[in-house]
Design a protein around this motif. Structure first.
Motif, PDB file in Angstrom:
ATOM      1  N   GLU A 179       1.214  -1.007  -0.428  1.00  0.00           N
ATOM      2  CA  GLU A 179      -0.215   0.220  -0.136  1.00  0.00           C
ATOM      3  C   GLU A 179       0.909   0.876   0.076  1.00  0.00           C
ATOM      4  O   GLU A 179       1.555   1.271   0.949  1.00  0.00           O
ATOM      5  CB  GLU A 179      -1.137   0.363   1.302  1.00  0.00           C
ATOM      6  N   LYS A 231      -3.270   1.372  -4.078  1.00  0.00           N
ATOM      7  CA  LYS A 231      -3.672   2.205  -3.287  1.00  0.00           C
ATOM      8  C   LYS A 231      -4.811   2.226  -2.135  1.00  0.00           C
ATOM      9  O   LYS A 231      -4.639   2.867  -1.171  1.00  0.00           O
ATOM     10  CB  LYS A 231      -4.922   3.435  -3.989  1.00  0.00           C
ATOM     11  N   ASP A 232      -5.152   0.533  -2.072  1.00  0.00           N
ATOM     12  CA  ASP A 232      -5.784   0.516  -1.141  1.00  0.00           C
ATOM     13  C   ASP A 232      -6.286  -1.304  -1.481  1.00  0.00           C
ATOM     14  O   ASP A 232      -6.453  -1.731  -2.653  1.00  0.00           O
ATOM     15  CB  ASP A 232      -7.037   0.598  -1.051  1.00  0.00           C
ATOM     16  N   SER A 242      -9.635  -7.852  -3.366  1.00  0.00           N
ATOM     17  CA  SER A 242      -9.734  -6.998  -4.284  1.00  0.00           C
ATOM     18  C   SER A 242      -8.297  -5.686  -3.939  1.00  0.00           C
ATOM     19  O   SER A 242      -8.498  -5.081  -3.188  1.00  0.00           O
ATOM     20  CB  SER A 242     -10.822  -6.466  -5.380  1.00  0.00           C
ATOM     21  N   SER A 243      -7.736  -4.919  -5.215  1.00  0.00           N
ATOM     22  CA  SER A 243      -6.557  -4.332  -5.027  1.00  0.00           C
ATOM     23  C   SER A 243      -7.413  -2.919  -6.076  1.00  0.00           C
ATOM     24  O   SER A 243      -7.130  -3.540  -6.718  1.00  0.00           O
ATOM     25  CB  SER A 243      -5.320  -4.874  -5.673  1.00  0.00           C
ATOM     26  N   VAL A 244      -6.913  -2.261  -5.351  1.00  0.00           N
ATOM     27  CA  VAL A 244      -7.084  -0.189  -6.166  1.00  0.00           C
ATOM     28  C   VAL A 244      -5.833   0.029  -6.435  1.00  0.00           C
ATOM     29  O   VAL A 244      -4.985   0.100  -5.394  1.00  0.00           O
ATOM     30  CB  VAL A 244      -8.315   0.445  -4.960  1.00  0.00           C
ATOM     31  N   THR A 250      -3.093   1.344  -9.734  1.00  0.00           N
ATOM     32  CA  THR A 250      -3.380   2.920 -10.452  1.00  0.00           C
ATOM     33  C   THR A 250      -1.468   2.660 -11.296  1.00  0.00           C
ATOM     34  O   THR A 250      -0.455   1.783 -10.977  1.00  0.00           O
ATOM     35  CB  THR A 250      -2.452   4.387  -9.968  1.00  0.00           C
ATOM     36  N   ASP A 310      -5.735   4.130 -13.506  1.00  0.00           N
ATOM     37  CA  ASP A 310      -6.562   3.538 -12.426  1.00  0.00           C
ATOM     38  C   ASP A 310      -7.529   2.476 -12.483  1.00  0.00           C
ATOM     39  O   ASP A 310      -8.409   1.892 -13.476  1.00  0.00           O
ATOM     40  CB  ASP A 310      -7.179   4.850 -11.858  1.00  0.00           C
ATOM     41  N   THR A 356      -9.013  -1.158 -10.362  1.00  0.00           N
ATOM     42  CA  THR A 356      -9.416  -2.400  -9.401  1.00  0.00           C
ATOM     43  C   THR A 356      -9.666  -3.457  -9.822  1.00  0.00           C
ATOM     44  O   THR A 356     -10.178  -4.460 -10.987  1.00  0.00           O
ATOM     45  CB  THR A 356     -11.365  -2.750  -9.083  1.00  0.00           C
ATOM     46  N   GLU A 382      -9.193  -7.842  -9.516  1.00  0.00           N
ATOM     47  CA  GLU A 382     -10.160  -9.118  -8.412  1.00  0.00           C
ATOM     48  C   GLU A 382      -9.464 -10.091  -8.927  1.00  0.00           C
ATOM     49  O   GLU A 382      -9.534 -10.818 -10.354  1.00  0.00           O
ATOM     50  CB  GLU A 382     -11.910  -9.019  -8.407  1.00  0.00           C
TER      51      GLU A 382
END
Length: 408
Positions: free
Chosen positions: A181, A205-206, A325-327, A329, A339, A341, A343
């Protein structure tokens, strides 16, 4: 009364074809056994040059030798069936035996059965099958007749699938990336932990994760193994749950998804590392009542169980992920940002690379700040898809034409 044709007398039939296929497999396994193992593969542009040269050689050979007995045999049905049978045999072995690299020196490893697609028998069978398919397809293509287009389309499609799949294996890259992160990552690694610098950077990012509620289970005190005398052996926890688990009657009086212990009990707590906990009551087959708290713990919280007797204890299992999941960039060399997401089973394509959500730090669980991604690049994949599409179109046409012929 039919007279049996002596073997190895022209025209060659099924017996000779299967003997030849068996001989090719045998030679391939012997080469795999005696030659040293190498990891070298053809990559672009050498594989493309070799592929074009191979195809040109096939076309020239077809027009030079199409009236010979050897060409007739190579483009005949018996050899085709024998080679397809041999390839099917190898594919079955691939399905039975794990296809992973190993440092062991057993017979399976010495014969290349654990890495079938890069073994000599697989390579030799595929090369001969490409020759046979090419001669069959060229014979139907020149001279071309409109009624044969379905046959030509499906056979050339199969040839393209085998050709592109084989030559493209050297250009396939399947790597992993550990991204943290708020950090930008450029490096990836393969199964041997060898590092590669990627032509794109990824910033996490998250990381988001949803979990199922933990489950109740009974384990053996001495071994720690799950006790499974009756089914179900585990039951998902909910507040107010009443259930029969093995021989005990269980009631969940309180349940917190995130909690911390203070004194003799747990309290709901929204803190980093807070773990699930439940207050339970257990009634034994002898009607003895036990009561206490259980927790699966976390990376910084201890687990806690309820001892039922000298043999068994009631425990809470670690929650299983429902969705993660991963957010992220993506940063590309041309200065662009994207950007997305990620999954599981929902990859994102960036500059020819497919990025998959693979895993996370399971020791940290819901508090993981690391996401494990898989990055895959296969430049030959579109050609494989083209071949599959041609096979489908040709097969549908031949099926429709066959039904029309039957009606007539």
């Amino acid at each position: 009364m039919s007279i049996k044709k002596p073997i190895w007398q022209h025209p060659f039939g099924y017996a000779e074809s299967f003997i030849i296929s068996f001989g090719i497999l045998s030679v391939g396994f012997i080469l795999e056994f005696i030659l040293p193992k190498t990891q070298s593969t053809l990559v672009f542009p050498l594989n493309l040059i070799l592929g074009i040269s191979f195809f040109v050689l096939l076309v020239v050979s077809h027009f030079l030798f199409r009236k010979t007995k050897i060409h007739s045999f190579l483009s005949g049905i018996p050899l085709t069936i024998a080679l397809v049978s041999s390839l099917s045999f190898l594919v079955i072995l691939m399905g039975i035996l794990p296809q992973v690299s190993s440092h062991k020196t057993g017979l399976i490893q010495q014969l290349g059965l654990n890495q079938m697609t890069s073994s000599y028998p697989f390579l030799m069978i595929n090369v001969l099958l490409l020759i046979v398919l090419a001669f069959v397809s060229l014979r139907k293509t020149f001279p071309f007749k409109l009624k044969n287009w379905g046959f030509v389309c499906s056979h050339w499609g199969l040839w393209i699938v085998i050709f592109a799949g084989g030559l493209g294996s050297g250009d396939l890259r399947r790597l992993k990336m550990d991204v943290y992160e708020n950090k930008i990552e450029l490096q990836s690694y393969d199964e041997n932990k060898k590092l590669y610098e990627m032509p794109l950077a990824i910033k996490l990012k998250d990381f988001l994760i949803d979990e199922f509620n933990p489950k109740l289970a009974i384990v053996e005190n001495e071994t720690g193994k799950l006790y499974e005398a009756q089914k179900p052996s585990m039951i998902m926890i909910e507040k107010g749950l009443h259930c029969d688990l093995q021989s005990w009657k269980i009631q969940v009086e309180e349940f917190y998804v995130a909690s911390g212990r203070a004194g003799d009990r747990y309290y709901q707590l929204a803190d980093f590392g807070a773990a699930p906990a439940a207050k339970v009551q257990a009634i034994s087959p002898q009607n003895d009542t036990l009561q206490g708290w259980i927790s699966c713990g976390s990376f910084n919280r201890p687990h806690e169980s309820l001892k039922l007797n000298d043999q068994f204890s009631l425990v809470m299992t670690v929650p299983e992920p429902k969705r993660f999941s991963s957010v992220v960039t993506f940063y590309t060399p041309d200065g662009k940002k994207q950007d997305a997401t990620l999954e599981v089973n929902k990859p994102v394509t960036v500059n020819g690379w497919k990025i998959y959500q693979l895993s996370y730090d399971d020791k940290m669980g819901r508090y993981s700040n690391k996401s494990i991604l898989e990055v895959v690049r296969d430049p030959w994949q579109p050609y494989v898809y083209l071949g599959i599409f041609m096979m489908m179109i040709g097969a549908v046409y031949m099926f429709w034409k066959g039904r029309e012929t039957i009606r007539e």
